[in-house]
Motif scaffolding. Structure first.
Motif, PDB file in Angstrom:
ATOM      1  N   LEU A 173       0.833  -1.210   0.000  1.00 41.72           N
ATOM      2  CA  LEU A 173       0.000   0.000   0.000  1.00 41.72           C
ATOM      3  C   LEU A 173       0.867   1.259   0.000  1.00 41.72           C
ATOM      4  CD1 LEU A 173      -3.153  -0.428   2.222  1.00 41.72           C
ATOM      5  CD2 LEU A 173      -2.997   0.605  -0.035  1.00 41.72           C
ATOM      6  N   TYR A 174       1.972   1.195   0.696  1.00 42.68           N
ATOM      7  CA  TYR A 174       2.890   2.339   0.738  1.00 42.68           C
ATOM      8  C   TYR A 174       3.428   2.612  -0.679  1.00 42.68           C
ATOM      9  CZ  TYR A 174       6.706   5.245   2.710  1.00 42.68           C
ATOM     10  OH  TYR A 174       7.568   6.266   3.032  1.00 42.68           O
ATOM     11  N   GLY A 175       3.749   1.529  -1.390  1.00 43.88           N
ATOM     12  CA  GLY A 175       4.201   1.668  -2.779  1.00 43.88           C
ATOM     13  C   GLY A 175       3.073   2.192  -3.662  1.00 43.88           C
ATOM     14  N   ALA A 176       1.861   1.671  -3.429  1.00 48.90           N
ATOM     15  CA  ALA A 176       0.711   2.059  -4.248  1.00 48.90           C
ATOM     16  C   ALA A 176       0.388   3.542  -4.072  1.00 48.90           C
ATOM     17  CB  ALA A 176      -0.502   1.211  -3.866  1.00 48.90           C
ATOM     18  N   GLU A 177       0.415   4.021  -2.835  1.00 39.59           N
ATOM     19  CA  GLU A 177       0.113   5.443  -2.588  1.00 39.59           C
ATOM     20  C   GLU A 177       1.171   6.328  -3.255  1.00 39.59           C
ATOM     21  OE1 GLU A 177      -2.598   6.471  -1.586  1.00 39.59           O
ATOM     22  OE2 GLU A 177      -3.382   5.393   0.134  1.00 39.59           O
ATOM     23  N   GLN A 178       2.418   5.908  -3.155  1.00 40.03           N
ATOM     24  CA  GLN A 178       3.467   6.723  -3.769  1.00 40.03           C
ATOM     25  C   GLN A 178       3.312   6.768  -5.281  1.00 40.03           C
ATOM     26  OE1 GLN A 178       7.350   5.942  -2.291  1.00 40.03           O
ATOM     27  NE2 GLN A 178       6.770   6.481  -0.232  1.00 40.03           N
ATOM     28  N   HIS A 179       2.965   5.628  -5.866  1.00 44.12           N
ATOM     29  CA  HIS A 179       2.789   5.610  -7.322  1.00 44.12           C
ATOM     30  C   HIS A 179       1.627   6.528  -7.723  1.00 44.12           C
ATOM     31  CE1 HIS A 179       3.502   4.171 -11.301  1.00 44.12           C
ATOM     32  NE2 HIS A 179       2.259   3.761 -11.439  1.00 44.12           N
ATOM     33  N   GLN A 180       0.621   6.598  -6.842  1.00 42.24           N
ATOM     34  CA  GLN A 180      -0.529   7.463  -7.155  1.00 42.24           C
ATOM     35  C   GLN A 180      -0.182   8.946  -7.160  1.00 42.24           C
ATOM     36  OE1 GLN A 180      -4.631   6.398  -5.817  1.00 42.24           O
ATOM     37  NE2 GLN A 180      -3.345   5.107  -4.554  1.00 42.24           N
ATOM     38  N   THR A 181       0.855   9.329  -6.438  1.00 42.03           N
ATOM     39  CA  THR A 181       1.239  10.747  -6.489  1.00 42.03           C
ATOM     40  C   THR A 181       1.784  11.083  -7.882  1.00 42.03           C
ATOM     41  OG1 THR A 181       3.475  10.383  -5.645  1.00 42.03           O
ATOM     42  CG2 THR A 181       1.766  10.884  -4.008  1.00 42.03           C
ATOM     43  N   MET A 182       2.107  10.065  -8.674  1.00 37.51           N
ATOM     44  CA  MET A 182       2.514  10.312 -10.069  1.00 37.51           C
ATOM     45  C   MET A 182       1.328  10.200 -11.021  1.00 37.51           C
ATOM     46  SD  MET A 182       6.204   8.413 -10.263  1.00 37.51           S
ATOM     47  CE  MET A 182       5.866   7.014  -9.240  1.00 37.51           C
ATOM     48  N   ILE A 183       0.414   9.261 -10.719  1.00 41.81           N
ATOM     49  CA  ILE A 183      -0.725   9.044 -11.640  1.00 41.81           C
ATOM     50  C   ILE A 183      -1.757  10.165 -11.546  1.00 41.81           C
ATOM     51  CG2 ILE A 183      -2.639   7.505 -12.261  1.00 41.81           C
ATOM     52  CD1 ILE A 183      -1.100   5.218 -10.930  1.00 41.81           C
ATOM     53  N   LEU A 184      -2.098  10.562 -10.308  1.00 41.42           N
ATOM     54  CA  LEU A 184      -3.196  11.532 -10.134  1.00 41.42           C
ATOM     55  C   LEU A 184      -2.943  12.856 -10.863  1.00 41.42           C
ATOM     56  CD1 LEU A 184      -4.172  10.743  -6.421  1.00 41.42           C
ATOM     57  CD2 LEU A 184      -5.614  10.398  -8.433  1.00 41.42           C
ATOM     58  N   PRO A 185      -1.718  13.416 -10.836  1.00 37.79           N
ATOM     59  CA  PRO A 185      -1.509  14.652 -11.593  1.00 37.79           C
ATOM     60  C   PRO A 185      -1.718  14.474 -13.099  1.00 37.79           C
ATOM     61  CG  PRO A 185       0.271  14.338 -10.008  1.00 37.79           C
ATOM     62  CD  PRO A 185      -0.538  13.065 -10.032  1.00 37.79           C
ATOM     63  N   LEU A 186      -1.388  13.287 -13.623  1.00 38.67           N
ATOM     64  CA  LEU A 186      -1.605  13.032 -15.064  1.00 38.67           C
ATOM     65  C   LEU A 186      -3.095  13.024 -15.378  1.00 38.67           C
ATOM     66  CD1 LEU A 186       0.817  10.043 -15.858  1.00 38.67           C
ATOM     67  CD2 LEU A 186       1.158  12.467 -16.356  1.00 38.67           C
ATOM     68  N   LEU A 187      -3.870  12.356 -14.497  1.00 42.42           N
ATOM     69  CA  LEU A 187      -5.321  12.288 -14.712  1.00 42.42           C
ATOM     70  C   LEU A 187      -5.929  13.684 -14.601  1.00 42.42           C
ATOM     71  CD1 LEU A 187      -6.357   9.065 -12.687  1.00 42.42           C
ATOM     72  CD2 LEU A 187      -5.581   9.221 -15.045  1.00 42.42           C
ATOM     73  N   LYS A 188      -5.471  14.426 -13.602  1.00 42.72           N
ATOM     74  CA  LYS A 188      -6.023  15.767 -13.376  1.00 42.72           C
ATOM     75  C   LYS A 188      -5.724  16.671 -14.578  1.00 42.72           C
ATOM     76  CE  LYS A 188      -5.535  19.924 -10.699  1.00 42.72           C
ATOM     77  NZ  LYS A 188      -4.534  20.757 -11.322  1.00 42.72           N
ATOM     78  N   LYS A 189      -4.500  16.592 -15.074  1.00 46.98           N
ATOM     79  CA  LYS A 189      -4.093  17.435 -16.200  1.00 46.98           C
ATOM     80  C   LYS A 189      -4.923  17.120 -17.448  1.00 46.98           C
ATOM     81  CE  LYS A 189       0.103  18.891 -18.575  1.00 46.98           C
ATOM     82  NZ  LYS A 189       0.786  18.078 -19.577  1.00 46.98           N
ATOM     83  N   ALA A 190      -5.325  15.844 -17.583  1.00 39.94           N
ATOM     84  CA  ALA A 190      -6.072  15.438 -18.774  1.00 39.94           C
ATOM     85  C   ALA A 190      -7.566  15.744 -18.662  1.00 39.94           C
ATOM     86  CB  ALA A 190      -5.870  13.948 -19.012  1.00 39.94           C
ATOM     87  N   ALA A 191      -8.051  16.039 -17.437  1.00 39.50           N
ATOM     88  CA  ALA A 191      -9.498  16.233 -17.230  1.00 39.50           C
ATOM     89  C   ALA A 191      -9.949  17.611 -17.709  1.00 39.50           C
ATOM     90  CB  ALA A 191      -9.829  16.069 -15.750  1.00 39.50           C
ATOM     91  N   SER A 192     -11.169  17.668 -18.271  1.00 38.14           N
ATOM     92  CA  SER A 192     -11.729  18.958 -18.696  1.00 38.14           C
ATOM     93  C   SER A 192     -12.643  19.541 -17.636  1.00 38.14           C
ATOM     94  CB  SER A 192     -12.562  18.797 -19.968  1.00 38.14           C
ATOM     95  OG  SER A 192     -11.787  18.212 -20.947  1.00 38.14           O
ATOM     96  N   SER A 193     -13.454  18.685 -17.007  1.00 34.85           N
ATOM     97  CA  SER A 193     -14.403  19.177 -16.010  1.00 34.85           C
ATOM     98  C   SER A 193     -13.649  19.754 -14.807  1.00 34.85           C
ATOM     99  CB  SER A 193     -15.301  18.005 -15.566  1.00 34.85           C
ATOM    100  OG  SER A 193     -15.743  18.206 -14.244  1.00 34.85           O
ATOM    101  N   LEU A 194     -14.038  20.981 -14.438  1.00 33.46           N
ATOM    102  CA  LEU A 194     -13.375  21.619 -13.297  1.00 33.46           C
ATOM    103  C   LEU A 194     -13.649  20.848 -12.014  1.00 33.46           C
ATOM    104  CD1 LEU A 194     -14.001  25.409 -14.057  1.00 33.46           C
ATOM    105  CD2 LEU A 194     -11.914  24.070 -14.441  1.00 33.46           C
ATOM    106  N   GLN A 195     -14.872  20.289 -11.935  1.00 35.23           N
ATOM    107  CA  GLN A 195     -15.203  19.507 -10.729  1.00 35.23           C
ATOM    108  C   GLN A 195     -14.332  18.246 -10.641  1.00 35.23           C
ATOM    109  OE1 GLN A 195     -18.856  20.016 -12.539  1.00 35.23           O
ATOM    110  NE2 GLN A 195     -20.003  19.874 -10.618  1.00 35.23           N
ATOM    111  N   LEU A 196     -14.145  17.607 -11.794  1.00 42.22           N
ATOM    112  CA  LEU A 196     -13.302  16.405 -11.793  1.00 42.22           C
ATOM    113  C   LEU A 196     -11.857  16.780 -11.436  1.00 42.22           C
ATOM    114  CD1 LEU A 196     -12.794  13.407 -12.237  1.00 42.22           C
ATOM    115  CD2 LEU A 196     -12.694  13.819 -14.709  1.00 42.22           C
ATOM    116  N   GLN A 197     -11.389  17.884 -12.012  1.00 38.29           N
ATOM    117  CA  GLN A 197     -10.027  18.347 -11.673  1.00 38.29           C
ATOM    118  C   GLN A 197      -9.907  18.556 -10.172  1.00 38.29           C
ATOM    119  OE1 GLN A 197      -8.987  21.867 -13.875  1.00 38.29           O
ATOM    120  NE2 GLN A 197      -9.282  20.884 -15.851  1.00 38.29           N
ATOM    121  N   SER A 198     -10.952  19.164  -9.582  1.00 36.98           N
ATOM    122  CA  SER A 198     -10.875  19.469  -8.160  1.00 36.98           C
ATOM    123  C   SER A 198     -10.927  18.197  -7.291  1.00 36.98           C
ATOM    124  CB  SER A 198     -11.947  20.517  -7.824  1.00 36.98           C
ATOM    125  OG  SER A 198     -12.626  20.209  -6.674  1.00 36.98           O
TER     126      SER A 198
END
Ligand SMILES: [Fe+2]
Length: 170
Positions: A22-47
């Motif tokens: 889980l510690y590895g998974a959370e750390q990997h998510q700090t890389m994935i989430l910014p990519l998803l956020k950057k690709a999102a159009s909806s402001l609510q989804l970004q938030s």
């Protein structure tokens, strides 16, 4: 150190191994989430994704607290599940058109797969903590589990209330 680590050594070792994943998974998510956020159009989804990134950093700190409580060094084990879900998120981005609700629907799908993995992993770990009588650890795991469920609910309501309908009209 929590009291029952010695008396249940097999289960305690299993707990520790899952904790590392889980510690590895959370750390990997700090890389994935910014990519998803950057690709999102909806402001609510970004938030929602930006808030979850903040939560993820708190969750990493909580996992480090758990390692300390258990008298163990914080160590990661690679989570194949998170790597593969992260890869799916990248695929959504490469296979959908920028600025579309279809892309946002795909991003929600990937983000919810992340949440569902975490809800099951934290839920199982909390159950093990209960059995091992790791009371302090259990509190920390339940705080994170609550945040993961909350994010999942927010993503569901975004999909239901707006994004999937908009995507169906594209
Ligand atoms: Fe998380």
């Amino acid at each position: 150190m929590e009291k029952s680590i010695e008396k249940n050594s097999g289960l305690a070792a299993l707990f520790l191994d899952e904790l590392k994943e889980l510690y590895g998974a959370e750390q990997h998510q700090t890389m994935i989430l910014p990519l998803l956020k950057k690709a999102a159009s909806s402001l609510q989804l970004q938030s929602v994704l930006a808030n979850h990134l903040d939560h993820t950093r708190d969750q990493i700190t909580r996992l480090e607290e758990i390692f300390t409580i258990l008298g163990e060094a914080s160590q990661t084990r690679q989570s194949e599940a998170i790597l593969s879900i992260g890869h799916e998120g990248e695929q959504v981005i490469s296979e959908t058109e920028k600025g579309t609700a279809t892309r946002d629907a795909g991003l929600i799908l990937a983000a919810q797969k992340l949440e569902h993995y975490e809800i099951s992993a934290y839920g199982s770990l909390a159950q093990l903590a209960r059995t091992l009588e790791y009371d302090e650890v259990l509190d920390l795991l339940e705080t994170t589990l609550f945040e993961e469920k909350e994010t999942d609910d927010l993503l569901t309501s975004l999909a239901e209330n707006y994004i999937n309908t908009a995507a169906s009209r594209e």
